[in-house]
Motif scaffolding. Structure first.
Motif, PDB file in Angstrom:
ATOM      1  N   UNK A  29      12.347  26.219 -19.327  1.00  0.00           N
ATOM      2  CA  UNK A  29      13.301  25.481 -20.158  1.00  0.00           C
ATOM      3  C   UNK A  29      14.719  26.015 -19.941  1.00  0.00           C
ATOM      4  N   UNK A  30      14.851  27.329 -19.824  1.00  0.00           N
ATOM      5  CA  UNK A  30      16.168  27.909 -19.561  1.00  0.00           C
ATOM      6  C   UNK A  30      16.715  27.404 -18.227  1.00  0.00           C
ATOM      7  N   UNK A  31      15.866  27.372 -17.212  1.00  0.00           N
ATOM      8  CA  UNK A  31      16.290  26.887 -15.896  1.00  0.00           C
ATOM      9  C   UNK A  31      16.665  25.411 -15.949  1.00  0.00           C
ATOM     10  N   UNK A  32      15.854  24.609 -16.625  1.00  0.00           N
ATOM     11  CA  UNK A  32      16.145  23.179 -16.742  1.00  0.00           C
ATOM     12  C   UNK A  32      17.480  22.951 -17.444  1.00  0.00           C
ATOM     13  N   UNK A  33      17.715  23.675 -18.519  1.00  0.00           N
ATOM     14  CA  UNK A  33      18.965  23.503 -19.266  1.00  0.00           C
ATOM     15  C   UNK A  33      20.194  23.947 -18.480  1.00  0.00           C
ATOM     16  N   UNK A  34      19.996  24.714 -17.420  1.00  0.00           N
ATOM     17  CA  UNK A  34      21.130  25.132 -16.592  1.00  0.00           C
ATOM     18  C   UNK A  34      21.516  24.063 -15.574  1.00  0.00           C
ATOM     19  N   UNK A  71      12.874  19.596  -9.497  1.00  0.00           N
ATOM     20  CA  UNK A  71      14.012  20.405  -9.046  1.00  0.00           C
ATOM     21  C   UNK A  71      14.082  21.715  -9.829  1.00  0.00           C
ATOM     22  N   UNK A  72      13.905  21.634 -11.148  1.00  0.00           N
ATOM     23  CA  UNK A  72      13.945  22.834 -11.979  1.00  0.00           C
ATOM     24  C   UNK A  72      12.825  23.800 -11.650  1.00  0.00           C
ATOM     25  N   UNK A  73      11.633  23.271 -11.413  1.00  0.00           N
ATOM     26  CA  UNK A  73      10.485  24.114 -11.068  1.00  0.00           C
ATOM     27  C   UNK A  73      10.727  24.801  -9.728  1.00  0.00           C
ATOM     28  N   UNK A  74      11.221  24.052  -8.742  1.00  0.00           N
ATOM     29  CA  UNK A  74      11.486  24.642  -7.429  1.00  0.00           C
ATOM     30  C   UNK A  74      12.566  25.721  -7.514  1.00  0.00           C
ATOM     31  N   UNK A  75      13.585  25.497  -8.319  1.00  0.00           N
ATOM     32  CA  UNK A  75      14.648  26.480  -8.492  1.00  0.00           C
ATOM     33  C   UNK A  75      14.110  27.747  -9.146  1.00  0.00           C
ATOM     34  N   UNK A  76      13.293  27.589 -10.179  1.00  0.00           N
ATOM     35  CA  UNK A  76      12.713  28.744 -10.865  1.00  0.00           C
ATOM     36  C   UNK A  76      11.776  29.499  -9.930  1.00  0.00           C
TER      37      UNK A  76
END
Length: 100
Positions: A29-34, A71-76
């Motif tokens: 969630x933190x990554x998605x919100x960024x 995208x958020x999952x791949x970034x994390x």
């Protein structure tokens, strides 16, 4: 872990996540919100004794929430892999210096 898409409507998605709790969902969630594409990401734990959470994601109008979630999952995942490499390198250096 088991995932079940509860609903998708326009720029929002809700996913039931079984078998995971704060350990995975909080950093996700933190990554998605960024991400600039995300208007809001959060999760709820409906019952504290069950390992079930509901992940909620709302993205900017015109965007696909599934693609932004990916995208958020791949970034994390990339960040976790970087942490893993750094940890192994530091541990290796520590063990080499202590054996000298």
């Amino acid at each position: 872990m088991e995932l079940e898409v509860m609903s998708v409507s326009g720029n929002e998605i809700r996913i039931l996540v079984r078998g995971e709790t704060h350990t995975l969902l909080n950093p996700l969630v933190e990554e998605l919100n960024s991400l600039e594409e995300v208007e809001f990401a959060g999760y709820d734990v409906p019952h504290p004794l069950k390992e079930e959470s509901v992940l909620f994601l709302r993205v900017r109008e015109g965007l696909n929430p599934r693609e932004v979630l990916r995208k958020g999952i791949e970034s994390l995942l990339s960040k976790f892999e970087s942490i893993e490499r750094s940890f192994i390198e530091q541990l290796s250096n520590l063990l080499q210096s202590s054996s000298s």
